[in-house]
Write an enzyme that holds these catalytic residues in place. Structure first.
Site, PDB file in Angstrom:
ATOM      1  N   ILE A 154       0.589  -1.215  -0.048  1.00 25.87           N
ATOM      2  CA  ILE A 154      -0.048  -0.057   0.057  1.00 25.87           C
ATOM      3  C   ILE A 154       0.797   1.318  -0.001  1.00 25.87           C
ATOM      4  O   ILE A 154       0.503   2.333  -0.470  1.00 25.87           O
ATOM      5  CB  ILE A 154      -0.960   0.012   1.231  1.00 25.87           C
ATOM      6  CG1 ILE A 154      -2.165   1.101   0.852  1.00 25.87           C
ATOM      7  CG2 ILE A 154      -0.452   0.343   2.549  1.00 25.87           C
ATOM      8  CD1 ILE A 154      -2.951   0.836  -0.256  1.00 25.87           C
TER       9      ILE A 154
ATOM     10  N   SER B 270      12.309   0.503   6.719  1.00 26.02           N
ATOM     11  CA  SER B 270      11.652  -0.603   6.397  1.00 26.02           C
ATOM     12  C   SER B 270      12.709  -1.806   6.183  1.00 26.02           C
ATOM     13  O   SER B 270      14.073  -1.283   6.161  1.00 26.02           O
ATOM     14  CB  SER B 270      10.988  -0.595   4.963  1.00 26.02           C
ATOM     15  OG  SER B 270       9.993  -1.520   4.639  1.00 26.02           O
ATOM     16  N   ARG B 271      12.457  -3.045   6.714  1.00 25.80           N
ATOM     17  CA  ARG B 271      13.601  -3.809   6.938  1.00 25.80           C
ATOM     18  C   ARG B 271      14.239  -4.528   5.723  1.00 25.80           C
ATOM     19  O   ARG B 271      15.359  -4.516   5.453  1.00 25.80           O
ATOM     20  CB  ARG B 271      12.838  -5.153   7.756  1.00 25.80           C
ATOM     21  CG  ARG B 271      12.543  -4.749   9.051  1.00 25.80           C
ATOM     22  CD  ARG B 271      11.460  -5.849   9.546  1.00 25.80           C
ATOM     23  NE  ARG B 271      10.677  -6.254   8.698  1.00 25.80           N
ATOM     24  CZ  ARG B 271       9.679  -7.209   8.750  1.00 25.80           C
ATOM     25  NH1 ARG B 271       9.602  -8.097   9.647  1.00 25.80           N
ATOM     26  NH2 ARG B 271       8.768  -7.492   7.927  1.00 25.80           N
TER      27      ARG B 271
ATOM     28  N   LYS C 153      -5.089   1.792   8.144  1.00 28.82           N
ATOM     29  CA  LYS C 153      -6.386   0.961   8.663  1.00 28.82           C
ATOM     30  C   LYS C 153      -6.155  -0.307   8.467  1.00 28.82           C
ATOM     31  O   LYS C 153      -5.206  -0.748   7.787  1.00 28.82           O
ATOM     32  CB  LYS C 153      -7.826   1.237   7.858  1.00 28.82           C
ATOM     33  CG  LYS C 153      -7.744   1.246   6.318  1.00 28.82           C
ATOM     34  CD  LYS C 153      -7.203  -0.208   5.501  1.00 28.82           C
ATOM     35  CE  LYS C 153      -8.014  -1.496   6.019  1.00 28.82           C
ATOM     36  NZ  LYS C 153      -7.575  -2.366   5.170  1.00 28.82           N
TER      37      LYS C 153
ATOM     38  N   ASP D  14      -9.993  -7.636   6.806  1.00 28.06           N
ATOM     39  CA  ASP D  14      -9.021  -6.625   6.612  1.00 28.06           C
ATOM     40  C   ASP D  14      -9.692  -5.559   5.368  1.00 28.06           C
ATOM     41  O   ASP D  14      -9.704  -4.469   5.386  1.00 28.06           O
ATOM     42  CB  ASP D  14      -7.686  -7.201   5.891  1.00 28.06           C
ATOM     43  CG  ASP D  14      -6.974  -6.106   5.404  1.00 28.06           C
ATOM     44  OD1 ASP D  14      -6.324  -5.412   6.124  1.00 28.06           O
ATOM     45  OD2 ASP D  14      -6.711  -5.894   4.038  1.00 28.06           O
TER      46      ASP D  14
HETATM   47  P1  NAP Z   1       2.466  -5.687   3.103  1.00 26.62           P
HETATM   48  O1  NAP Z   1       2.627  -5.602   1.518  1.00 26.62           O
HETATM   49  O2  NAP Z   1       2.627  -6.825   3.624  1.00 26.62           O
HETATM   50  O3  NAP Z   1       3.363  -4.557   3.506  1.00 26.62           O
HETATM   51  C1  NAP Z   1       3.554  -4.185   4.919  1.00 26.62           C
HETATM   52  C2  NAP Z   1       5.098  -3.885   5.029  1.00 26.62           C
HETATM   53  O4  NAP Z   1       5.414  -3.598   6.273  1.00 26.62           O
HETATM   54  C3  NAP Z   1       6.093  -4.955   4.520  1.00 26.62           C
HETATM   55  O5  NAP Z   1       6.299  -4.841   3.280  1.00 26.62           O
HETATM   56  C4  NAP Z   1       7.202  -4.889   5.570  1.00 26.62           C
HETATM   57  O6  NAP Z   1       8.307  -4.214   4.877  1.00 26.62           O
HETATM   58  C5  NAP Z   1       6.819  -4.146   6.803  1.00 26.62           C
HETATM   59  N1  NAP Z   1       6.639  -4.773   8.038  1.00 26.62           N
HETATM   60  C6  NAP Z   1       7.017  -4.548   9.500  1.00 26.62           C
HETATM   61  N2  NAP Z   1       6.779  -5.522  10.223  1.00 26.62           N
HETATM   62  C7  NAP Z   1       6.227  -6.717   9.378  1.00 26.62           C
HETATM   63  C8  NAP Z   1       5.863  -8.040   9.726  1.00 26.62           C
HETATM   64  N3  NAP Z   1       5.868  -8.237  11.233  1.00 26.62           N
HETATM   65  N4  NAP Z   1       5.068  -8.820   8.866  1.00 26.62           N
HETATM   66  C9  NAP Z   1       5.067  -8.092   7.408  1.00 26.62           C
HETATM   67  N5  NAP Z   1       5.520  -6.960   7.142  1.00 26.62           N
HETATM   68  C10 NAP Z   1       6.052  -6.289   7.919  1.00 26.62           C
HETATM   69  O7  NAP Z   1       0.919  -5.139   3.596  1.00 26.62           O
HETATM   70  P2  NAP Z   1       0.085  -3.948   2.773  1.00 26.62           P
HETATM   71  O8  NAP Z   1      -0.904  -4.550   1.938  1.00 26.62           O
HETATM   72  O9  NAP Z   1       0.791  -2.793   2.352  1.00 26.62           O
HETATM   73  O10 NAP Z   1      -0.564  -3.365   4.317  1.00 26.62           O
HETATM   74  C11 NAP Z   1      -0.336  -2.533   5.098  1.00 26.62           C
HETATM   75  C12 NAP Z   1      -1.450  -1.986   5.759  1.00 26.62           C
HETATM   76  O11 NAP Z   1      -1.969  -1.167   4.894  1.00 26.62           O
HETATM   77  C13 NAP Z   1      -2.245  -2.983   6.419  1.00 26.62           C
HETATM   78  O12 NAP Z   1      -2.980  -2.446   7.644  1.00 26.62           O
HETATM   79  C14 NAP Z   1      -3.379  -2.931   5.234  1.00 26.62           C
HETATM   80  O13 NAP Z   1      -4.708  -3.259   5.869  1.00 26.62           O
HETATM   81  C15 NAP Z   1      -3.422  -1.543   4.861  1.00 26.62           C
HETATM   82  N6  NAP Z   1      -3.948  -1.595   3.613  1.00 26.62           N
HETATM   83  C16 NAP Z   1      -3.561  -2.266   2.727  1.00 26.62           C
HETATM   84  C17 NAP Z   1      -4.199  -2.006   1.228  1.00 26.62           C
HETATM   85  C18 NAP Z   1      -3.881  -2.947   0.063  1.00 26.62           C
HETATM   86  O14 NAP Z   1      -4.354  -3.119  -0.883  1.00 26.62           O
HETATM   87  N7  NAP Z   1      -2.829  -3.857   0.139  1.00 26.62           N
HETATM   88  C19 NAP Z   1      -5.165  -1.231   1.019  1.00 26.62           C
HETATM   89  C20 NAP Z   1      -5.263  -0.165   2.026  1.00 26.62           C
HETATM   90  C21 NAP Z   1      -4.751  -0.303   3.406  1.00 26.62           C
HETATM   91  P3  NAP Z   1       9.707  -4.538   5.487  1.00 26.62           P
HETATM   92  O15 NAP Z   1       9.777  -6.139   5.268  1.00 26.62           O
HETATM   93  O16 NAP Z   1      10.630  -3.872   4.604  1.00 26.62           O
HETATM   94  O17 NAP Z   1       9.970  -4.252   7.045  1.00 26.62           O
END
Ligand code: NAP
Length: 308
Positions: free
Chosen positions: A14, A36-37, A90, A168
């Site tokens: 996101i 970011s890690r 969120k 989610d």
């Molecule tokens: P994601 O692709 O998994 O990205 C989250 C990032 O956070 C990871 O790339 C990771 O980067 C970091 N991170 C830190 N601690 C972590 C852990 N314990 N496990 C996994 N990742 C960790 O997730 P996302 O889809 O962007 O979603 C993140 C938030 O945004 C959620 O709350 C989600 O509900 C919200 N959101 C997502 C969307 C969507 O379409 N995907 C839309 C609206 C809102 P590093 O490994 O580099 O640290």
């Protein structure tokens, strides 16, 4: 007021899909750092985590947390303790108590806390809210059905406790309904379908009612292939008010009223700049309260295992 110097924490889907572009398009805020890690950006200060960022000599005024909800509390707490303004993706946290603790801490520290609900910024939401304030509502039906394999490939956290599973996306629908309904409402029944091998539900069927007894039904499902459904249908004595495509389109009494391009994240960052400059917070946790209730009142059904 000088531009807000912002750091993104968690450069994942996101952050890349929406936050980077929205920040670049918003006056009054500049991205200066990333924590970011496993990811970094060129020409920006990069750190492995928020603690390294806060310990550095890079000046930031605010952080935007784009990490999964589990673990977000510690990051938000560290940022607030360091006197930074905080914007939360969120859902705002993994538990109800922790988000209220953050709200209290932000107040104590005199900084802004913004619990964002991007779906509330969809084009049809405010017009629908104004319309429904004038109408006699008979019932509400929410259908939020999407293909988890398409939208969340490889995201292990989403199936873990605190990841919310189908809530989610479902919480986005609840963020809209809590905004457009003139009356508050509460859960009366909840059926949750858990894959045999997962800790979070893949589907949920919920029934709510408003204080005056209007029924609200919601069906969330992550097993939808083909066309995706993100619709809210409000039946009123004066005809139907329907929000489709996640709240970006509005159909009133069968006639399309609004079809607009997506500006959700630009609206969020504009609001964050306004909050910081006026020293205010925006923390409506009601969608998360409804999700917690759905788990609390939920009957658990075990369904077929889910493999990525
Ligand atoms: P994601 O692709 O998994 O990205 C989250 C990032 O956070 C990871 O790339 C990771 O980067 C970091 N991170 C830190 N601690 C972590 C852990 N314990 N496990 C996994 N990742 C960790 O997730 P996302 O889809 O962007 O979603 C993140 C938030 O945004 C959620 O709350 C989600 O509900 C919200 N959101 C997502 C969307 C969507 O379409 N995907 C839309 C609206 C809102 P590093 O490994 O580099 O640290």
């Amino acid at each position: 007021m000088p531009n807000i110097r912002l750091a993104i924490v968690g450069l994942g889907k996101i952050a890349r899909d929406q936050h980077l572009g929205a920040i670049a398009a918003t006056d009054g805020i500049d991205l200066v750092a990333v924590a970011s890690r496993n990811a970094s950006l060129e020409n920006i200060h990069c750190f492995p985590d928020i603690d390294a960022l806060l310990a550095s000599d890079v000046d930031v005024d605010a952080v935007s947390l784009c990490t999964p909800p589990q673990g977000r509390f510690e990051q938000a707490r560290a940022a607030l303790m360091a006197g930074k303004h905080v914007m939360l993706e969120k859902p705002p946290g993994a538990t109800i108590a922790e988000v209220f603790a953050l709200e209290a801490l932000a107040r104590k520290q005199g900084v802004s806390l913004f619990a964002t609900w991007h779906s509330r910024e969809a084009a049809a939401v405010e017009p629908a809210r104004r319309l429904l304030a004038e109408r006699r509502i008979q019932s509400v039906e929410v259908e939020w059905k999407e293909d988890v394999r398409h939208w969340h490939p490889g995201q292990a956290w989403i199936w873990e406790p605190g990841g919310l599973g189908v809530f989610d996306p479902g919480i986005n629908a609840l963020s809209i309904v809590t905004r457009i309904m003139p009356e508050s409402f509460h859960l009366v029944s909840s059926e949750l379908s858990f894959p045999a091998n997962r800790a979070a539900p893949i589907a949920a069927d919920l029934e709510f009612q408003t204080a005056s007894g209007t029924p609200i039904k919601a069906a969330f499902d992550w097993r939808q292939t083909g066309p995706q459904t993100w619709d809210i249908r409000v039946s009123t004595q004066e005809g139907d008010v329907v929000l489709t495509h996640g709240g970006s389109r509005l159909i009133v009494n069968g006639e399309a009223q609004i079809v607009e391009e997506d500006r959700e994240y630009r609206s969020l960052y504009k609001h964050f700049v306004d909050l910081v400059s006026s020293k205010r917070s925006d923390t409506d946790f009601s969608p998360l309260v409804h999700v917690a209730d759905a788990f609390m009142l939920g009957r658990r059904n075990v369904v077929e295992s889910f493999e990525d």
